[in-house]
Design an enzyme around this catalytic site. Structure first.
Site, PDB file in Angstrom:
ATOM      1  N   HIS A 133       0.856  -1.192   0.000  1.00 39.47           N
ATOM      2  CA  HIS A 133       0.000   0.000   0.000  1.00 39.47           C
ATOM      3  C   HIS A 133       0.884   1.231   0.000  1.00 39.47           C
ATOM      4  O   HIS A 133       1.673   1.453   0.923  1.00 39.47           O
ATOM      5  CB  HIS A 133      -0.916  -0.023   1.229  1.00 39.47           C
ATOM      6  CG  HIS A 133      -1.910  -1.151   1.173  1.00 39.47           C
ATOM      7  ND1 HIS A 133      -2.311  -1.853   2.277  1.00 39.47           N
ATOM      8  CD2 HIS A 133      -2.550  -1.691   0.099  1.00 39.47           C
ATOM      9  CE1 HIS A 133      -3.187  -2.785   1.895  1.00 39.47           C
ATOM     10  NE2 HIS A 133      -3.346  -2.712   0.575  1.00 39.47           N
ATOM     11  N   ARG A 136       0.747   4.480   0.452  1.00 41.88           N
ATOM     12  CA  ARG A 136       0.805   5.587   1.412  1.00 41.88           C
ATOM     13  C   ARG A 136       1.362   5.190   2.767  1.00 41.88           C
ATOM     14  O   ARG A 136       1.537   6.045   3.636  1.00 41.88           O
ATOM     15  CB  ARG A 136      -0.603   6.157   1.597  1.00 41.88           C
ATOM     16  CG  ARG A 136      -1.612   5.167   2.174  1.00 41.88           C
ATOM     17  CD  ARG A 136      -3.009   5.748   2.063  1.00 41.88           C
ATOM     18  NE  ARG A 136      -4.049   4.809   2.455  1.00 41.88           N
ATOM     19  CZ  ARG A 136      -5.350   5.095   2.361  1.00 41.88           C
ATOM     20  NH1 ARG A 136      -5.743   6.266   1.885  1.00 41.88           N
ATOM     21  NH2 ARG A 136      -6.255   4.228   2.714  1.00 41.88           N
ATOM     22  N   GLU A 137       1.652   3.898   2.957  1.00 38.23           N
ATOM     23  CA  GLU A 137       2.059   3.425   4.281  1.00 38.23           C
ATOM     24  C   GLU A 137       3.569   3.562   4.467  1.00 38.23           C
ATOM     25  O   GLU A 137       4.305   2.584   4.589  1.00 38.23           O
ATOM     26  CB  GLU A 137       1.541   1.997   4.473  1.00 38.23           C
ATOM     27  CG  GLU A 137       0.005   1.981   4.427  1.00 38.23           C
ATOM     28  CD  GLU A 137      -0.623   0.590   4.325  1.00 38.23           C
ATOM     29  OE1 GLU A 137       0.103  -0.409   4.474  1.00 38.23           O
ATOM     30  OE2 GLU A 137      -1.843   0.525   4.100  1.00 38.23           O
ATOM     31  N   ARG A 164      -3.205   4.507  -2.320  1.00 36.42           N
ATOM     32  CA  ARG A 164      -3.060   3.191  -1.673  1.00 36.42           C
ATOM     33  C   ARG A 164      -2.715   2.078  -2.678  1.00 36.42           C
ATOM     34  O   ARG A 164      -1.818   1.275  -2.449  1.00 36.42           O
ATOM     35  CB  ARG A 164      -4.389   2.847  -0.991  1.00 36.42           C
ATOM     36  CG  ARG A 164      -4.519   1.383  -0.531  1.00 36.42           C
ATOM     37  CD  ARG A 164      -5.900   1.184   0.115  1.00 36.42           C
ATOM     38  NE  ARG A 164      -6.230  -0.220   0.328  1.00 36.42           N
ATOM     39  CZ  ARG A 164      -5.996  -0.870   1.472  1.00 36.42           C
ATOM     40  NH1 ARG A 164      -5.409  -0.257   2.469  1.00 36.42           N
ATOM     41  NH2 ARG A 164      -6.365  -2.136   1.619  1.00 36.42           N
ATOM     42  N   ASN A 213      -3.104  -6.032  -1.999  1.00 38.31           N
ATOM     43  CA  ASN A 213      -3.361  -6.955  -0.892  1.00 38.31           C
ATOM     44  C   ASN A 213      -4.775  -7.533  -0.916  1.00 38.31           C
ATOM     45  O   ASN A 213      -5.265  -8.043   0.092  1.00 38.31           O
ATOM     46  CB  ASN A 213      -3.077  -6.294   0.457  1.00 38.31           C
ATOM     47  CG  ASN A 213      -2.636  -7.315   1.511  1.00 38.31           C
ATOM     48  OD1 ASN A 213      -2.014  -8.330   1.169  1.00 38.31           O
ATOM     49  ND2 ASN A 213      -2.960  -7.057   2.778  1.00 38.31           N
ATOM     50  N   ARG A 214      -5.420  -7.466  -2.078  1.00 40.19           N
ATOM     51  CA  ARG A 214      -6.659  -8.207  -2.321  1.00 40.19           C
ATOM     52  C   ARG A 214      -6.516  -9.022  -3.614  1.00 40.19           C
ATOM     53  O   ARG A 214      -7.477  -9.586  -4.095  1.00 40.19           O
ATOM     54  CB  ARG A 214      -7.859  -7.247  -2.471  1.00 40.19           C
ATOM     55  CG  ARG A 214      -8.155  -6.379  -1.247  1.00 40.19           C
ATOM     56  CD  ARG A 214      -8.633  -7.197  -0.064  1.00 40.19           C
ATOM     57  NE  ARG A 214      -8.955  -6.338   1.086  1.00 40.19           N
ATOM     58  CZ  ARG A 214      -8.052  -5.843   1.944  1.00 40.19           C
ATOM     59  NH1 ARG A 214      -6.764  -6.140   1.793  1.00 40.19           N
ATOM     60  NH2 ARG A 214      -8.443  -5.086   2.953  1.00 40.19           N
ATOM     61  N   HIS A 246       2.741  -3.208   7.031  1.00 39.79           N
ATOM     62  CA  HIS A 246       1.724  -2.198   6.683  1.00 39.79           C
ATOM     63  C   HIS A 246       1.698  -1.101   7.746  1.00 39.79           C
ATOM     64  O   HIS A 246       2.405  -1.151   8.733  1.00 39.79           O
ATOM     65  CB  HIS A 246       0.333  -2.844   6.624  1.00 39.79           C
ATOM     66  CG  HIS A 246       0.122  -3.760   5.465  1.00 39.79           C
ATOM     67  ND1 HIS A 246      -0.591  -3.397   4.350  1.00 39.79           N
ATOM     68  CD2 HIS A 246       0.557  -5.017   5.237  1.00 39.79           C
ATOM     69  CE1 HIS A 246      -0.595  -4.405   3.492  1.00 39.79           C
ATOM     70  NE2 HIS A 246       0.093  -5.401   4.008  1.00 39.79           N
ATOM     71  N   TYR A 251      -1.647   1.614   9.348  1.00 37.80           N
ATOM     72  CA  TYR A 251      -1.209   1.796  10.711  1.00 37.80           C
ATOM     73  C   TYR A 251      -2.185   1.072  11.624  1.00 37.80           C
ATOM     74  O   TYR A 251      -3.203   0.566  11.116  1.00 37.80           O
ATOM     75  CB  TYR A 251      -1.213   3.303  11.082  1.00 37.80           C
ATOM     76  CG  TYR A 251      -2.579   3.970  10.941  1.00 37.80           C
ATOM     77  CD1 TYR A 251      -3.423   4.117  12.042  1.00 37.80           C
ATOM     78  CD2 TYR A 251      -3.041   4.413   9.694  1.00 37.80           C
ATOM     79  CE1 TYR A 251      -4.678   4.712  11.905  1.00 37.80           C
ATOM     80  CE2 TYR A 251      -4.289   4.995   9.555  1.00 37.80           C
ATOM     81  CZ  TYR A 251      -5.106   5.135  10.654  1.00 37.80           C
ATOM     82  OH  TYR A 251      -6.355   5.707  10.529  1.00 37.80           O
ATOM     83  N   TYR A 278     -10.797  -7.586  10.587  1.00 40.24           N
ATOM     84  CA  TYR A 278     -11.965  -7.694   9.696  1.00 40.24           C
ATOM     85  C   TYR A 278     -11.680  -8.767   8.656  1.00 40.24           C
ATOM     86  O   TYR A 278     -10.520  -9.097   8.404  1.00 40.24           O
ATOM     87  CB  TYR A 278     -12.257  -6.357   8.993  1.00 40.24           C
ATOM     88  CG  TYR A 278     -11.016  -5.653   8.462  1.00 40.24           C
ATOM     89  CD1 TYR A 278     -10.381  -6.074   7.305  1.00 40.24           C
ATOM     90  CD2 TYR A 278     -10.482  -4.542   9.122  1.00 40.24           C
ATOM     91  CE1 TYR A 278      -9.247  -5.422   6.826  1.00 40.24           C
ATOM     92  CE2 TYR A 278      -9.350  -3.887   8.660  1.00 40.24           C
ATOM     93  CZ  TYR A 278      -8.749  -4.342   7.499  1.00 40.24           C
ATOM     94  OH  TYR A 278      -7.633  -3.702   7.035  1.00 40.24           O
ATOM     95  N   GLU A 329       1.003  -4.173  11.362  1.00 38.84           N
ATOM     96  CA  GLU A 329       0.509  -2.812  11.085  1.00 38.84           C
ATOM     97  C   GLU A 329       1.248  -1.929  12.074  1.00 38.84           C
ATOM     98  O   GLU A 329       1.010  -2.001  13.279  1.00 38.84           O
ATOM     99  CB  GLU A 329      -0.996  -2.698  11.333  1.00 38.84           C
ATOM    100  CG  GLU A 329      -1.857  -3.594  10.456  1.00 38.84           C
ATOM    101  CD  GLU A 329      -2.289  -2.928   9.152  1.00 38.84           C
ATOM    102  OE1 GLU A 329      -1.917  -1.753   8.929  1.00 38.84           O
ATOM    103  OE2 GLU A 329      -2.997  -3.585   8.383  1.00 38.84           O
TER     104      GLU A 329
HETATM  105  O1  0X9 Z   1      -6.498  -4.347   4.728  1.00 34.54           O
HETATM  106  C1  0X9 Z   1      -5.302  -4.591   4.564  1.00 34.54           C
HETATM  107  O2  0X9 Z   1      -4.837  -4.972   3.502  1.00 34.54           O
HETATM  108  C2  0X9 Z   1      -4.343  -4.430   5.739  1.00 34.54           C
HETATM  109  N1  0X9 Z   1      -4.644  -3.240   6.464  1.00 34.54           N
HETATM  110  S1  0X9 Z   1      -4.306  -1.802   5.786  1.00 34.54           S
HETATM  111  O3  0X9 Z   1      -4.882  -0.787   6.626  1.00 34.54           O
HETATM  112  N2  0X9 Z   1      -2.752  -1.590   5.803  1.00 34.54           N
HETATM  113  O4  0X9 Z   1      -4.772  -1.791   4.460  1.00 34.54           O
HETATM  114  C3  0X9 Z   1      -4.490  -5.644   6.632  1.00 34.54           C
HETATM  115  C4  0X9 Z   1      -3.968  -6.862   6.005  1.00 34.54           C
HETATM  116  C5  0X9 Z   1      -4.272  -8.076   6.760  1.00 34.54           C
HETATM  117  N3  0X9 Z   1      -3.541  -9.149   6.267  1.00 34.54           N
HETATM  118  C6  0X9 Z   1      -3.922  -9.920   5.217  1.00 34.54           C
HETATM  119  N4  0X9 Z   1      -5.174 -10.025   4.849  1.00 34.54           N
HETATM  120  N5  0X9 Z   1      -2.999 -10.555   4.604  1.00 34.54           N
HETATM  121 ZN    ZN Z   2      -1.653  -1.719   4.148  1.00 36.55          ZN
END
Ligand code: 0X9
Ligand code: ZN
Length: 581
Positions: free
Chosen positions: A187, A189-190, A245, A261-262, A313, A315, A365, A387
């Site tokens: 991501h 901006r991190e 992001r 990360n999706r 990641h 935060y 989540y 994070e």
């Molecule tokens: O949502 C995310 O991808 C991560 N949080 S963020 O705020 N940096 O975007 C959490 C990632 C959790 N880990 C995985 N699903 N692998």
């Molecule tokens: Zn992230």
């Protein structure tokens, strides 16, 4: 270079990009860097308590940019939105507090600070660094310690930037040993995560010879750090939009970006990812549709020695592990939790902060298509996600003074994950040959083996390995039940040496005895035979030696090849009879 070309194109010729001879990396590349920096005037970040799916729906109407994502029901999450919508938010009945009253003020202060000429003598970690500075630093580490470091280039991003990392180890590439991977900045901006990744590489190199723990890790394993997994997005977050992001894919509908990360191919397309191309969690048209994820996959999958992984990641101060796509606990929850709690304690020991720890899905989540699920589910790695700081006071726009403490505490977590992984198994010798080995006698070996991290693989998990006189490596499965295993080393001849070791394999790593480093072995030597022809070593040449000679028939055993014909055959019986007595 590309950015300069674009600026020229846009400002002087106004040609359409596709016809202008720009490398055809993507049909319609983004004119990144040509736009004026995005502004966030009058925007705030709120922390909202969303109690019902309706609250979440309403929040998504009021804000296009979740800074932390919302749990399915209950719990708080952070959102950026225009201050002018706070009235509507209040009206919806959603409870909230303002975390950042003016995003533009924060972003502008940071930009001013970063564009000021800097004192060259300042520590590299005194402030955030752009992509060029990060790449230069990786090159500098390799130049400083070419004996330990090399650059790893995974190939190029959507816009043609290299996805670069560094390999750090005392052993040459290709040595069979556990590997560890650190990834940051999926991501854009991190930035706190980016600097933490760089700190891990930096510490491993700078303290390789002075810190005993780091030295031991680099002796026993290879460490890979990829500080910027999304180079296009990262560059864009510096030049154009501080709060970008996703990657910089031009989507079919005209919007930009896939949430990397999706986009990973384990549980891809499930909960906590969006099909909407404009969403900050857009999963992409298919798993691994993006070069940034696909090229990492192609690099990582053949590297079956990779034992553990940490994805960095920002935060919220969390330490997470699989699964993200389902609330079911993963099969290795016990190992993830044990090592995860140890890493959490290591973080706390540095500056006293308690990172919340647990599986992604139930701790924060549901999120599908994340790298941790893939690295564990498809590649068998003990894969974590951290994070880093803070908990929302500044969010992504963390003060520079937080870089070093953040990096230090997460480095402690990284060390714990590596050291615990290296303890994959505890192997204890119960019985086996010592430095002197009797000639001509098979040697039993027995061990007890317990898995510290992961489960001992059922089949072929414990292996006895040996070399006679430094020859080819031989291997046999050690059999037994529970933690007890035994095997047998073959007989050796007078004056031969036998090197042997034990390997035990868990779902995450191979552990070696006597020491868990390549080349570690115990060596024994059989005595020189005092009398030529005394093949059984009883001090006489007698009928017992004929029996041994017959057992060696057809081999090239030099002790039994008494006439030097190259083969043990009938001629050697005659020679032996002449030596009788
Ligand atoms: O949502 C995310 O991808 C991560 N949080 S963020 O705020 N940096 O975007 C959490 C990632 C959790 N880990 C995985 N699903 N692998
Ligand atoms: Zn992230």
């Amino acid at each position: 270079m590309r950015r300069t070309a674009w600026t020229m194109l846009v400002s002087t010729t106004c040609l359409a990009p596709a016809s202008a001879g720009v490398p055809p990396v993507q049909a319609l590349p983004a004119p990144d860097g040509a736009e004026a920096p995005a502004r966030f005037d009058g925007e705030v970040v709120v922390r909202a308590m969303l109690r019902t799916p309706r609250d979440l729906l309403r929040m998504n109407q009021l804000s296009q940019d979740p800074w932390t994502h919302a749990p399915a029901a209950g719990g708080t999450s952070d959102w950026r939105l225009p201050r002018s919508r706070l009235g509507a938010l209040r009206q919806s009945g959603i409870e909230f507090e303002v975390m950042i009253p003016d995003v533009q003020v924060l972003v502008e202060a940071e930009r001013e600070r970063l564009t000021k000429p800097r004192d060259k003598g300042l520590d590299w970690f005194a402030d955030f660094k752009n992509l060029a500075a990060i790449n230069a630093r990786l090159d500098a580490l390799v130049a400083l310690r070419p004996d330990l470091c090399s650059i790893v280039d995974l190939g190029t991003s959507v816009q043609g930037r290299s996805i670069r990392g560094i390999r750090i180890s005392r052993q040459p590439a290709g040595t069979v040993m556990p590997g560890f991977v650190f990834t940051a900045t999926q991501h854009a901006r991190e930035w706190g995560g980016t600097m933490t990744g760089m700190w891990i590489a930096d510490r491993m190199v700078e303290a390789a010879d002075t810190d005993a723990r780091i030295s031991a890790v680099l002796q026993a394993s290879e460490v890979f750090v990829f500080p910027v997994c999304n180079p296009d997005g990262y560059e864009y977050s510096w030049t154009t939009n501080r709060l970008w992001r996703k990657n910089r894919r031009l989507n079919s509908g005209g919007s930009y970006g896939v949430d990397l990360n999706r986009n990973w191919g384990f549980g891809w397309g499930g909960a906590g990812a969006s099909t909407n191309q404009s969403s900050e969690t857009y999963r992409g048209p298919s798993a691994f549709s993006e070069p940034e994820t696909a090229k990492f996959r192609d690099w990582a999958l053949p590297r079956t020695n990779i034992a553990a992984h940490l994805d960095i990641h920002a935060y919220s101060e969390l330490l997470l592990w699989p699964w993200g796509y389902t609330s079911t606990l993963c099969p290795d929850e016990a190992s993830f939790a044990r090592v995860g709690r140890a890493a959490q304690a290591a973080i706390e020991a540095v500056h006293g902060l308690t990172y919340t720890a647990g599986p992604v899905n139930t701790t924060i989540y549901p999120a599908s298509g994340g790298v941790c699920d893939w690295a564990y589910g498809s590649a068998g790695q003990l894969s974590y996600c951290t994070e880093v700081r803070d908990t929302g006071t500044y969010g992504f726009v963390m003060p520079a003074s937080e870089i070093v403490p953040t990096a230090q505490e997460n480095f402690a977590a990284a060390m714990t994950i590596m050291e615990e992984s290296l303890r994959g198994c505890s192997i204890t010798l119960v019985g086996g040959p010592g430095a002197a080995i009797a000639a001509g006698v098979a040697q039993p070996v027995s061990v007890t083996v317990t898995a510290n991290v992961g489960t001992l693989l059922a089949t072929n998990a414990v292996r006895l390995k040996w070399q006679v006189n430094g020859g080819a490596v031989q291997s046999a499965t050690m059999t037994g039940s529970g933690s007890s295993r035994s095997g047998t080393l073959p007989p050796i001849d007078c004056d031969q040496s036998l090197s042997w070791w034990v390997e035990a394999e868990t779902s995450f790593a191979v552990t070696r005895w006597p020491d868990n480093v390549p080349g570690s072995a115990r060596t024994g030597v059989a005595p020189v035979c005092a009398v030529p022809g005394d093949l059984d070593g009883n001090g006489l040449v007698d009928s017992g030696d004929i029996a041994v000679l017959l057992l060696r028939f057809g081999t090239a055993d030099p002790a039994a090849d008494l006439d030097g014909s190259g083969t043990v055959d009938a001629g050697d019986i005659s020679s032996l009879l002449l030596l009788f007595g």
